[in-house]
Design a protein around this motif. Structure first.
Motif, PDB file in Angstrom:
ATOM      1  N   MET A  38     119.638  75.076  81.313  1.00 30.01           N
ATOM      2  CA  MET A  38     118.924  75.954  82.245  1.00 30.01           C
ATOM      3  C   MET A  38     118.837  75.297  83.623  1.00 30.01           C
ATOM      4  SD  MET A  38     117.538  78.914  82.361  1.00 30.01           S
ATOM      5  CE  MET A  38     117.022  79.646  83.870  1.00 30.01           C
ATOM      6  N   GLU A  39     118.484  73.993  83.563  1.00 29.63           N
ATOM      7  CA  GLU A  39     118.349  73.281  84.827  1.00 29.63           C
ATOM      8  C   GLU A  39     119.684  73.203  85.557  1.00 29.63           C
ATOM      9  OE1 GLU A  39     116.298  69.082  85.777  1.00 29.63           O
ATOM     10  OE2 GLU A  39     115.213  70.460  84.466  1.00 29.63           O
ATOM     11  N   MET A  40     120.735  73.041  84.698  1.00 34.85           N
ATOM     12  CA  MET A  40     122.083  72.980  85.256  1.00 34.85           C
ATOM     13  C   MET A  40     122.419  74.286  85.978  1.00 34.85           C
ATOM     14  SD  MET A  40     125.126  71.341  82.989  1.00 34.85           S
ATOM     15  CE  MET A  40     126.276  72.663  83.229  1.00 34.85           C
ATOM     16  N   LEU A  41     122.039  75.365  85.314  1.00 35.00           N
ATOM     17  CA  LEU A  41     122.308  76.682  85.890  1.00 35.00           C
ATOM     18  C   LEU A  41     121.604  76.839  87.236  1.00 35.00           C
ATOM     19  CD1 LEU A  41     122.217  79.527  83.221  1.00 35.00           C
ATOM     20  CD2 LEU A  41     123.886  79.163  85.038  1.00 35.00           C
ATOM     21  N   LEU A  42     120.339  76.379  87.259  1.00 40.04           N
ATOM     22  CA  LEU A  42     119.568  76.471  88.505  1.00 40.04           C
ATOM     23  C   LEU A  42     120.201  75.618  89.592  1.00 40.04           C
ATOM     24  CD1 LEU A  42     115.868  76.513  87.275  1.00 40.04           C
ATOM     25  CD2 LEU A  42     117.109  78.350  88.415  1.00 40.04           C
ATOM     26  N   ASP A  43     120.649  74.439  89.190  1.00 36.11           N
ATOM     27  CA  ASP A  43     121.325  73.563  90.148  1.00 36.11           C
ATOM     28  C   ASP A  43     122.564  74.235  90.718  1.00 36.11           C
ATOM     29  OD1 ASP A  43     119.530  71.595  89.934  1.00 36.11           O
ATOM     30  OD2 ASP A  43     120.723  70.270  88.641  1.00 36.11           O
ATOM     31  N   PHE A  44     123.308  74.819  89.772  1.00 33.61           N
ATOM     32  CA  PHE A  44     124.540  75.509  90.154  1.00 33.61           C
ATOM     33  C   PHE A  44     124.232  76.611  91.158  1.00 33.61           C
ATOM     34  CE2 PHE A  44     127.631  78.910  89.611  1.00 33.61           C
ATOM     35  CZ  PHE A  44     128.823  78.215  89.727  1.00 33.61           C
ATOM     36  N   TRP A  45     123.195  77.389  90.844  1.00 34.57           N
ATOM     37  CA  TRP A  45     122.797  78.487  91.715  1.00 34.57           C
ATOM     38  C   TRP A  45     122.383  77.979  93.080  1.00 34.57           C
ATOM     39  CZ3 TRP A  45     123.982  83.138  92.348  1.00 34.57           C
ATOM     40  CH2 TRP A  45     123.200  83.981  93.132  1.00 34.57           C
ATOM     41  N   ALA A  46     121.606  76.883  93.064  1.00 37.84           N
ATOM     42  CA  ALA A  46     121.149  76.310  94.333  1.00 37.84           C
ATOM     43  C   ALA A  46     122.344  75.908  95.184  1.00 37.84           C
ATOM     44  CB  ALA A  46     120.244  75.108  94.060  1.00 37.84           C
ATOM     45  N   ALA A  47     123.354  75.369  94.512  1.00 33.42           N
ATOM     46  CA  ALA A  47     124.516  74.883  95.263  1.00 33.42           C
ATOM     47  C   ALA A  47     125.419  76.018  95.717  1.00 33.42           C
ATOM     48  CB  ALA A  47     125.302  73.899  94.395  1.00 33.42           C
ATOM     49  N   TYR A  48     125.499  77.068  94.889  1.00 34.57           N
ATOM     50  CA  TYR A  48     126.524  78.080  95.172  1.00 34.57           C
ATOM     51  C   TYR A  48     126.003  79.454  95.576  1.00 34.57           C
ATOM     52  CZ  TYR A  48     129.738  74.633  93.361  1.00 34.57           C
ATOM     53  OH  TYR A  48     130.448  73.487  93.185  1.00 34.57           O
ATOM     54  N   SER A  49     124.672  79.632  95.610  1.00 36.88           N
ATOM     55  CA  SER A  49     124.177  80.971  95.967  1.00 36.88           C
ATOM     56  C   SER A  49     124.641  81.370  97.365  1.00 36.88           C
ATOM     57  CB  SER A  49     122.660  81.034  95.865  1.00 36.88           C
ATOM     58  OG  SER A  49     122.086  80.214  96.849  1.00 36.88           O
ATOM     59  N   SER A  50     124.739  80.397  98.245  1.00 32.34           N
ATOM     60  CA  SER A  50     125.188  80.756  99.592  1.00 32.34           C
ATOM     61  C   SER A  50     126.655  81.213  99.565  1.00 32.34           C
ATOM     62  CB  SER A  50     124.992  79.595 100.558  1.00 32.34           C
ATOM     63  OG  SER A  50     125.851  78.544 100.227  1.00 32.34           O
ATOM     64  N   THR A  51     127.446  80.588  98.678  1.00 28.89           N
ATOM     65  CA  THR A  51     128.841  81.024  98.544  1.00 28.89           C
ATOM     66  C   THR A  51     128.908  82.478  98.096  1.00 28.89           C
ATOM     67  OG1 THR A  51     129.391  78.781  97.882  1.00 28.89           O
ATOM     68  CG2 THR A  51     131.065  80.459  97.488  1.00 28.89           C
ATOM     69  N   VAL A  52     128.022  82.827  97.159  1.00 31.57           N
ATOM     70  CA  VAL A  52     128.002  84.204  96.658  1.00 31.57           C
ATOM     71  C   VAL A  52     127.667  85.181  97.793  1.00 31.57           C
ATOM     72  CG1 VAL A  52     126.847  85.818  95.082  1.00 31.57           C
ATOM     73  CG2 VAL A  52     127.471  83.529  94.293  1.00 31.57           C
ATOM     74  N   VAL A  53     126.671  84.801  98.605  1.00 31.67           N
ATOM     75  CA  VAL A  53     126.302  85.679  99.718  1.00 31.67           C
ATOM     76  C   VAL A  53     127.467  85.829 100.694  1.00 31.67           C
ATOM     77  CG1 VAL A  53     124.711  86.080 101.624  1.00 31.67           C
ATOM     78  CG2 VAL A  53     123.880  85.081  99.501  1.00 31.67           C
ATOM     79  N   PHE A  54     128.120  84.706 101.002  1.00 34.80           N
ATOM     80  CA  PHE A  54     129.268  84.781 101.915  1.00 34.80           C
ATOM     81  C   PHE A  54     130.371  85.659 101.324  1.00 34.80           C
ATOM     82  CE2 PHE A  54     127.772  80.707 103.925  1.00 34.80           C
ATOM     83  CZ  PHE A  54     127.532  81.284 105.159  1.00 34.80           C
ATOM     84  N   ALA A  55     130.559  85.520 100.005  1.00 36.90           N
ATOM     85  CA  ALA A  55     131.590  86.330  99.343  1.00 36.90           C
ATOM     86  C   ALA A  55     131.267  87.810  99.485  1.00 36.90           C
ATOM     87  CB  ALA A  55     131.693  85.942  97.875  1.00 36.90           C
ATOM     88  N   MET A  56     129.978  88.136  99.358  1.00 34.72           N
ATOM     89  CA  MET A  56     129.590  89.549  99.483  1.00 34.72           C
ATOM     90  C   MET A  56     129.824  90.044 100.910  1.00 34.72           C
ATOM     91  SD  MET A  56     126.383  90.171  96.936  1.00 34.72           S
ATOM     92  CE  MET A  56     125.337  88.797  97.326  1.00 34.72           C
ATOM     93  N   VAL A  57     129.476  89.199 101.881  1.00 37.21           N
ATOM     94  CA  VAL A  57     129.690  89.583 103.280  1.00 37.21           C
ATOM     95  C   VAL A  57     131.177  89.798 103.547  1.00 37.21           C
ATOM     96  CG1 VAL A  57     129.529  88.779 105.664  1.00 37.21           C
ATOM     97  CG2 VAL A  57     127.602  88.462 104.115  1.00 37.21           C
ATOM     98  N   ASN A  58     131.996  88.860 103.038  1.00 40.25           N
ATOM     99  CA  ASN A  58     133.438  89.020 103.230  1.00 40.25           C
ATOM    100  C   ASN A  58     133.967  90.266 102.526  1.00 40.25           C
ATOM    101  OD1 ASN A  58     133.675  86.783 104.841  1.00 40.25           O
ATOM    102  ND2 ASN A  58     134.193  85.392 103.164  1.00 40.25           N
ATOM    103  N   SER A  59     133.296  90.673 101.440  1.00 39.43           N
ATOM    104  CA  SER A  59     133.713  91.892 100.745  1.00 39.43           C
ATOM    105  C   SER A  59     133.634  93.106 101.665  1.00 39.43           C
ATOM    106  CB  SER A  59     132.831  92.153  99.526  1.00 39.43           C
ATOM    107  OG  SER A  59     132.974  91.122  98.592  1.00 39.43           O
ATOM    108  N   PHE A  60     132.556  93.168 102.458  1.00 40.42           N
ATOM    109  CA  PHE A  60     132.424  94.297 103.393  1.00 40.42           C
ATOM    110  C   PHE A  60     133.595  94.311 104.370  1.00 40.42           C
ATOM    111  CE2 PHE A  60     127.847  93.614 102.417  1.00 40.42           C
ATOM    112  CZ  PHE A  60     127.598  94.848 101.863  1.00 40.42           C
TER     113      PHE A  60
END
Lengths: 313, 265
Positions: free
Chosen positions: A1-23
């Motif tokens: 679980m902690e790993m998942l949270l770490d992963f999210w902390a590290a990559y959530s910004s990538t996900v947001v950028f990916a969504m922006v690039n999708s537009f």
């Protein structure tokens, strides 16, 4: 679980950028799906981006209102531009749109009252993952509906053969005008998305880098179905980050290499409805052959080579 | 229908009056006057390069005539855009089959029904009940048209995976989707064997009996004598002769223009 949270902390910004690039990629797809290669998306993004920045930093409006305003600004710009662009032949239109991207940069640099000029603009707020996801879902829903409507059928016809489409009563001009309008609105939203994720925008934000991301995402994901550009944008955005954590040394060339590989081996992109249908047809023919061997002589007399080969086999 | 029957009829459905088409210095169509009688199968014949396809392109608005006028059902159509002419009730097929890549046979024919969709693009986008009902109706209509060309069992297949003869039939079904008054067939039997060609001919006659007027560009002389009631022969873009099919083909000038060039014909 902690790993998942770490992963999210590290990559959530990538996900947001990916969504922006999708537009941005979807905005390009909107016109491409109607047979137009145009870089005007970057112009609509710039208009939407500075519009959103002004609404947030200047007028203190909430992010969602600013994104809506940016979409409308992009729409307005595209509706004004489309009649001019639709007078041009396809390749000249592509060149003209590129020229417009260059002009936009100069205008942005020389209108400091609106854009901050050379200093750019700071955007004091940052959009949440959820909010961006909702906007993307909404836009995707629009593309889904378009794909399954008369407009979708007409765009496919216009893209494949505009003169044949015209003899079916389809007004190429009208379809491409609508395509531009959609491209403008979605491009504007994408530009606003860039503003509220990067939190700093300038003339260079809406220039060649963004254009490259846009083309690469669309080519990578495929431009024959609306889902393609989204897939492409996610892969293309995640790729450098992934490469950095696996083999940092090749990070810089990774984008280019992936793009080349895709263009050579999957020229129609990752999401390709036609390839899927062709595979399905091939499978069906295979099962038919397995069940009904030997094959009856068919009516395909146009392909004598095929029948003679089968006769030999 | 006999020859004398359609000679008795009133105004023709479609007319070219003194039409001239120049491409730079090349005169593709030279002062051509042609009338297509309503309710008939009219043949347009001539040697290769005679300007037959140019005539079709003029009728559908792909080209604007340099001089002369074009009339359809009492309206001038020269200068109108192709999609406007399609909306008036003219539909066509192509010499070198031009189906849309990536579309199934059914989608091709549904696209042909675009003018018959009966709901606006916006209603269709919103998925309003009326638009859904219309979509289903058009789908049924398209299936029915595929049945007519005996392609219903291949409705979901990608058109590019079908044989040439099958693609031609789908193209005819697609052209019928708009319920045209005038159907232009550009060499419908090209690349087909005799029995397939006869099937097309029979289909054309059935359509004609249902009230459709057909202009058929054709190289196959037996198709012309068998299926066309009247015809127009052109050579170098100029009119050679027009009248009933048998008289035209027996004309010595036609024989010289046609058979003098094509020894094997």
């Amino acid at each position: 679980m902690e790993m998942l949270l770490d992963f999210w902390a590290a990559y959530s910004s990538t996900v947001v950028f990916a969504m922006v690039n999708s537009f941005i990629a979807l905005s390009m797809y909107a016109v491409l799906s109607a047979g137009i290669l145009s870089f005007t998306t970057i112009v609509f993004a710039a208009i939407g981006g500075f519009m959103a920045a002004q609404m947030i930093a200047g007028a203190g409006l909430p992010i969602s209102v600013a994104i809506m305003g940016a979409g409308l600004a992009g729409l307005a710009a595209s509706v004004l531009l489309a009649p001019l662009f639709l007078r041009l032949e396809t390749h000249w239109m592509a060149l003209a749109s590129l020229a417009l991207v260059l002009i936009t940069r100069v205008v942005v640099l020389n209108a400091p009252a609106l854009t901050g000029g050379v200093n750019g603009m700071l955007v004091p707020v940052r959009v949440g993952v959820m909010e961006m996801a909702i906007w993307l879902a909404l836009v995707a829903l629009v593309f889904y509906r378009l794909h399954h409507s008369w407009y979708g059928l007409a765009t496919r016809a216009v893209r494949e053969d505009p003169s044949v489409a015209a003899t079916m009563g389809i007004s190429t001009w009208r379809i491409q005008f609508i395509a531009f309008a959609i491209s403008g609105a979605v491009g504007g939203i994408g530009g606003a998305g860039m503003a509220v994720t990067l939190q700093f925008i300038s003339a260079d934000t809406y220039f060649l880098g963004a254009a490259f991301t846009m083309i690469a995402s669309t080519v990578l994901g495929g431009s024959f179905h609306w889902f393609g550009p989204i897939v492409g944008a996610f892969i293309f955005t995640a790729l450098p980050t992934l490469m950095q954590s696996i083999v940092p040394s090749i990070q810089d060339v990774a984008k280019g290499v992936v793009l080349l590989v895709i263009m050579i081996y999957l020229p129609r992109g990752l999401v390709d409805p036609r390839a899927r249908k062709l595979r399905k047809a091939a499978r069906e023919r295979q099962t038919l052959r397995d069940h009904h061997a030997p094959l009856e002589p068919s009516h395909d007399t146009i392909l004598p080579g095929k029948t003679s080969k089968e006769a030999k086999a | 229908m006999t020859v004398s029957a359609h000679q008795d009829q009133g105004a023709p459905l479609h007319e070219l009056r003194n039409v001239m088409m120049r491409f730079g210095g090349v005169v593709a169509v030279d002062n051509l006057t042609m009338a297509i009688p309503k309710g008939s199968v009219h043949g347009l014949i001539g040697p290769n390069g005679a300007g037959k396809t140019t005539v079709i392109n003029l009728i559908t608005g792909m080209f604007f005539p340099t001089e002369g006028t074009i009339h359809f059902a009492g309206k001038r159509t020269d200068g109108k855009q192709p999609h406007e002419i399609a909306a008036l009730g003219i539909s066509r097929t192509y010499q070198n089959v031009r189906l849309f890549s990536g579309m199934s046979a059914l989608e091709q024919v549904m696209t042909g029904c675009y003018l018959n969709r009966d709901s606006s693009l916006f209603q269709s986008f919103l998925g309003m009940p009326i638009a859904r009902a219309n979509w289903r109706r058009v789908r049924e209509k398209a299936m029915h048209l595929l049945e007519r060309v005996s392609m219903a069992d291949r409705a979901d297949e990608l058109a590019e995976t079908l044989s040439y003869g099958e693609q031609r039939r789908i193209e005819i079904a697609r052209a019928l989707g708009s319920d045209p008054q005038l159907l232009l067939l550009d060499e419908p039997a090209a690349g087909m064997n005799q029995s397939e060609a006869r099937e097309i001919g029979k289909l054309v006659h059935e359509l004609c009996d249902a009230g459709l007027t057909v202009l058929m560009v054709e190289h196959n002389m037996s198709m012309v004598t068998e299926f066309c009631q009247s015809c127009t022969v052109i050579n170098f873009g100029r009119l050679l002769i027009t009248g009933d099919a048998a008289t035209c083909l027996a004309d010595p000038e036609v024989q010289a223009a046609y058979f003098g060039r094509k020894k094997h014909a």
